[in-house]
Write a protein that holds these residues in place. Structure first.
Motif, PDB file in Angstrom:
ATOM      1  N   THR A 232      13.129  73.110  52.323  1.00 49.14           N
ATOM      2  CA  THR A 232      13.822  74.086  51.488  1.00 49.14           C
ATOM      3  C   THR A 232      13.339  74.027  50.040  1.00 49.14           C
ATOM      4  O   THR A 232      13.146  75.063  49.386  1.00 49.14           O
ATOM      5  N   VAL A 233      13.137  72.804  49.549  1.00 44.75           N
ATOM      6  CA  VAL A 233      12.640  72.648  48.172  1.00 44.75           C
ATOM      7  C   VAL A 233      11.225  73.202  48.050  1.00 44.75           C
ATOM      8  O   VAL A 233      10.877  73.852  47.055  1.00 44.75           O
ATOM      9  N   ILE A 234      10.401  72.967  49.067  1.00 49.56           N
ATOM     10  CA  ILE A 234       9.035  73.520  49.046  1.00 49.56           C
ATOM     11  C   ILE A 234       9.076  75.049  49.002  1.00 49.56           C
ATOM     12  O   ILE A 234       8.278  75.697  48.301  1.00 49.56           O
ATOM     13  N   LYS A 235       9.998  75.636  49.723  1.00 49.02           N
ATOM     14  CA  LYS A 235      10.138  77.097  49.698  1.00 49.02           C
ATOM     15  C   LYS A 235      10.477  77.589  48.296  1.00 49.02           C
ATOM     16  O   LYS A 235       9.942  78.607  47.826  1.00 49.02           O
ATOM     17  N   HIS A 236      11.383  76.863  47.601  1.00 49.65           N
ATOM     18  CA  HIS A 236      11.723  77.260  46.231  1.00 49.65           C
ATOM     19  C   HIS A 236      10.530  77.088  45.287  1.00 49.65           C
ATOM     20  O   HIS A 236      10.370  77.880  44.339  1.00 49.65           O
ATOM     21  N   ILE A 237       9.725  76.075  45.523  1.00 47.99           N
ATOM     22  CA  ILE A 237       8.541  75.885  44.679  1.00 47.99           C
ATOM     23  C   ILE A 237       7.610  77.097  44.793  1.00 47.99           C
ATOM     24  O   ILE A 237       7.085  77.603  43.787  1.00 47.99           O
ATOM     25  N   VAL A 238       7.438  77.577  46.026  1.00 49.00           N
ATOM     26  CA  VAL A 238       6.515  78.692  46.248  1.00 49.00           C
ATOM     27  C   VAL A 238       7.152  80.024  45.851  1.00 49.00           C
ATOM     28  O   VAL A 238       6.557  80.822  45.105  1.00 49.00           O
ATOM     29  N   ASP A 239       8.374  80.293  46.321  1.00 47.75           N
ATOM     30  CA  ASP A 239       8.988  81.607  46.103  1.00 47.75           C
ATOM     31  C   ASP A 239       9.507  81.788  44.676  1.00 47.75           C
ATOM     32  O   ASP A 239       9.303  82.851  44.069  1.00 47.75           O
ATOM     33  N   ASP A 240      10.195  80.788  44.140  1.00 52.67           N
ATOM     34  CA  ASP A 240      10.784  80.917  42.797  1.00 52.67           C
ATOM     35  C   ASP A 240       9.812  80.591  41.681  1.00 52.67           C
ATOM     36  O   ASP A 240      10.038  80.984  40.529  1.00 52.67           O
ATOM     37  N   GLY A 241       8.753  79.851  42.006  1.00 52.90           N
ATOM     38  CA  GLY A 241       7.818  79.458  40.969  1.00 52.90           C
ATOM     39  C   GLY A 241       6.459  80.104  41.090  1.00 52.90           C
ATOM     40  O   GLY A 241       6.106  81.010  40.342  1.00 52.90           O
ATOM     41  N   ILE A 242       5.687  79.678  42.076  1.00 51.92           N
ATOM     42  CA  ILE A 242       4.286  80.090  42.161  1.00 51.92           C
ATOM     43  C   ILE A 242       4.138  81.578  42.469  1.00 51.92           C
ATOM     44  O   ILE A 242       3.328  82.278  41.849  1.00 51.92           O
ATOM     45  N   SER A 243       4.917  82.094  43.420  1.00 55.67           N
ATOM     46  CA  SER A 243       4.730  83.481  43.883  1.00 55.67           C
ATOM     47  C   SER A 243       5.743  84.462  43.312  1.00 55.67           C
ATOM     48  O   SER A 243       5.849  85.591  43.814  1.00 55.67           O
TER      49      SER A 243
END
Length: 201
Positions: free
Chosen positions: A18-29
């Protein structure tokens, strides 16, 4: 205490994706943020991921140490009671049972199998129960169809394990019997127990 730590380990295992998803969706992408803000958000979630990973390893290590200590104490008591019990038996029992076979039961495959079962149950079952439950709930909130597919896959895996249990049980029994026969043969070859019994008769 060890069981509670294993449960918390399952929570941290489920939180990591879930945290990895936030890294990608809320941050990188995230297209609504500038590159600098994206980097800051990704770095913040990366710190959260590092903390979750550390807590997962910490809870697993302490839980494993506590569970292993309790299991070893339990096995020590089982060995001691079994040893005291066979010491109180009559000589007729020792005529029909070899020392190698008794040693196999106390220190061999049966005890090792019991230890492996207790370790796997104490460490893996709580983790998988919590992690699977949280993963299904999280996946259902994002994609209900993928959740159904995963639930069906889990059900099929459980059915396969249940159907293969008799075969695995049979193979384990054959392994224990083979080890017992080998221990009996080695004991007779080294100590000459069979010859001693023959001459005594």
């Amino acid at each position: 205490f060890a069981f509670i730590l294993c449960l918390s380990n399952g929570v941290f295992c489920a939180l990591q994706p879930t945290v990895i998803k936030h890294i990608v969706d809320d941050g990188i992408s995230n297209p609504d943020l500038t590159n600098t803000v994206r980097l800051q958000v990704a770095a913040m979630w990366a710190c959260v991921y590092a903390f979750v990973s550390y807590m997962r390893v910490f809870s697993w290590g302490i839980g494993y140490k506590s569970a292993l200590k309790a299991i070893e104490g339990f096995l020590f008591n089982v060995r001691a009671k079994f040893f005291n019990h066979i010491q109180s038996l009559c000589m007729r029992f020792y005529d029909s049972s070899s020392a190698g076979e008794l040693f196999s039961y106390i220190m061999g495959t049966p005890m090792a199998s019991l230890k492996n079962f207790l370790v796997q149950f104490a460490l893996n079952v709580p983790v998988h129960i919590v992690a699977t439950t949280m993963a299904l709930v999280t996946m259902f909130s994002y994609d209900w169809l993928l959740t159904i597919v995963m639930a069906v896959g889990i059900f099929i895996s459980v059915v396969i394990n249940v159907l293969s249990r008799p075969k695995i049980k049979k193979q384990s029994k054959e392994l224990i019997e083979s080890e017992s026969e080998a221990s009996k043969y080695i004991d007779n070859m080294i100590h000459g127990s069979g010859a001693i019994k023959m001459y005594a008769i």
